[in-house]
Design an enzyme around this catalytic site. Sequence first.
Site, PDB file in Angstrom:
ATOM      1  N   TYR A  32      31.290  24.756  53.966  1.00  0.00           N
ATOM      2  CA  TYR A  32      30.061  24.069  53.574  1.00  0.00           C
ATOM      3  C   TYR A  32      30.410  22.931  52.610  1.00  0.00           C
ATOM      4  CZ  TYR A  32      25.159  23.422  54.050  1.00  0.00           C
ATOM      5  OH  TYR A  32      23.958  22.882  54.397  1.00  0.00           O
ATOM      6  N   HIS A  37      34.824  19.143  47.682  1.00  0.00           N
ATOM      7  CA  HIS A  37      35.865  19.497  48.658  1.00  0.00           C
ATOM      8  C   HIS A  37      36.569  18.239  49.186  1.00  0.00           C
ATOM      9  CE1 HIS A  37      33.059  23.058  49.363  1.00  0.00           C
ATOM     10  NE2 HIS A  37      34.205  23.650  49.083  1.00  0.00           N
ATOM     11  N   GLY A 147      39.839  23.113  42.833  1.00  0.00           N
ATOM     12  CA  GLY A 147      38.948  22.409  41.913  1.00  0.00           C
ATOM     13  C   GLY A 147      38.952  23.055  40.535  1.00  0.00           C
ATOM     14  N   GLN A 153      39.766  30.605  38.107  1.00  0.00           N
ATOM     15  CA  GLN A 153      40.439  30.797  39.407  1.00  0.00           C
ATOM     16  C   GLN A 153      41.745  30.019  39.459  1.00  0.00           C
ATOM     17  OE1 GLN A 153      38.488  30.929  43.451  1.00  0.00           O
ATOM     18  NE2 GLN A 153      39.126  28.804  43.508  1.00  0.00           N
ATOM     19  N   MET A 184      29.394  19.847  41.503  1.00  0.00           N
ATOM     20  CA  MET A 184      29.230  20.115  42.935  1.00  0.00           C
ATOM     21  C   MET A 184      29.615  21.561  43.249  1.00  0.00           C
ATOM     22  SD  MET A 184      28.466  17.393  44.778  1.00  0.00           S
ATOM     23  CE  MET A 184      28.372  15.623  44.572  1.00  0.00           C
TER      24      MET A 184
HETATM   25  O1  PAF Z   1      37.271  28.461  45.635  1.00  0.00           O
HETATM   26  C1  PAF Z   1      37.026  28.971  46.755  1.00  0.00           C
HETATM   27  O2  PAF Z   1      36.337  28.398  47.585  1.00  0.00           O
HETATM   28  C2  PAF Z   1      37.593  30.352  47.085  1.00  0.00           C
HETATM   29  O3  PAF Z   1      37.572  31.185  45.977  1.00  0.00           O
HETATM   30  C3  PAF Z   1      38.994  30.281  47.709  1.00  0.00           C
HETATM   31  C4  PAF Z   1      40.016  29.724  46.742  1.00  0.00           C
HETATM   32  C5  PAF Z   1      38.964  29.432  48.963  1.00  0.00           C
HETATM   33  C6  PAF Z   1      39.454  31.688  48.102  1.00  0.00           C
HETATM   34  O4  PAF Z   1      38.591  32.278  49.014  1.00  0.00           O
END
Ligand code: PAF
Length: 287
Positions: A32, A37, A147, A153, A184
């Site tokens: 999405y 992205h 990001g 993360q 975003m």
């Molecule tokens: O940041 C994300 O979209 C998710 O946590 C990832 C890194 C693709 C893992 O599923």
Amino acid sequence: MQTIHPLADMTRWSNEVIASGSTIALVPTMGYFHEGHLSLMRLAKCLADRVVVSLFVNSLQFGPSEDLSRYPRDLARDSRMAADEKVDILFVPTETEIYALDFNTRVSVCSITDTLCGKQRPGHFEGVTTVVAKLFNIVKPHIAVFGQKDFQQLSVISKMTRDLNWDIEIVGHPIVRAEDGLAMSSRNTYLSSEEREQSLCLYKSVQHAKTRFDNGFTDAELLKSEIRDIILANSGVSVDYISVVDKDNLSDKEVIDSNSVLALAVIVGQTRLIDNYFMGSDTEISK
Ligand code: PAF
């Protein structure tokens, strides 16, 4: 752009690219796509010869009462957007190929996952690191781009990569914001126009932290309480956490310095949103 589904085809493609002496950058996503992205894809293109974007809504990182079933999905739209960015491969594995019925392994990073989102969403980071570890093994990238909105993360994946001795460079891309300052996120699509308005308390908090830091303010507790007031001035918004942490080890800070990060998670209506501010950095809206 080529779309690949089977894991074996993905690894075969990567092996051929690596044998030819070219480099691969991976952008892991749950699809999405939005401008955030696309910025990751553009950065990946600058950093490596070939770009793979993975698209997999990873069930393992969603809690039982979270939004897995309603997470937005539109493969046709995502394919067009990735192709426009001249991505080489859109890798779209199936659920059963990633998680076979007898899949029993978890990759888990200790300590830095006990705080912030890790504390509020038990099991979330184990789900993230397990799938990212698998993607690294399947795609074999030289570089992986994430990001900075998901700053914890990024820290957890960097730590996993170091701890497991993967020869992969982990690169963070600054937060990409909409014109009104909202970071975003695919989850922004859940917001009604009123909630969207209320969610701007996150950007106001980030701007407040910048002003405070630039003026030499160092009291983390007081900053957090000021930011709580900014957020709770919106009737439909509740606070998940407001923290000031060390950017390297994510421990709580009492005295704000240039190693500190303000990390925020709020619930707007039914939607959980996060944002953060690295003290001393810019808050300007970059697209
Ligand atoms: O940041 C994300 O979209 C998710 O946590 C990832 C890194 C693709 C893992 O599923």
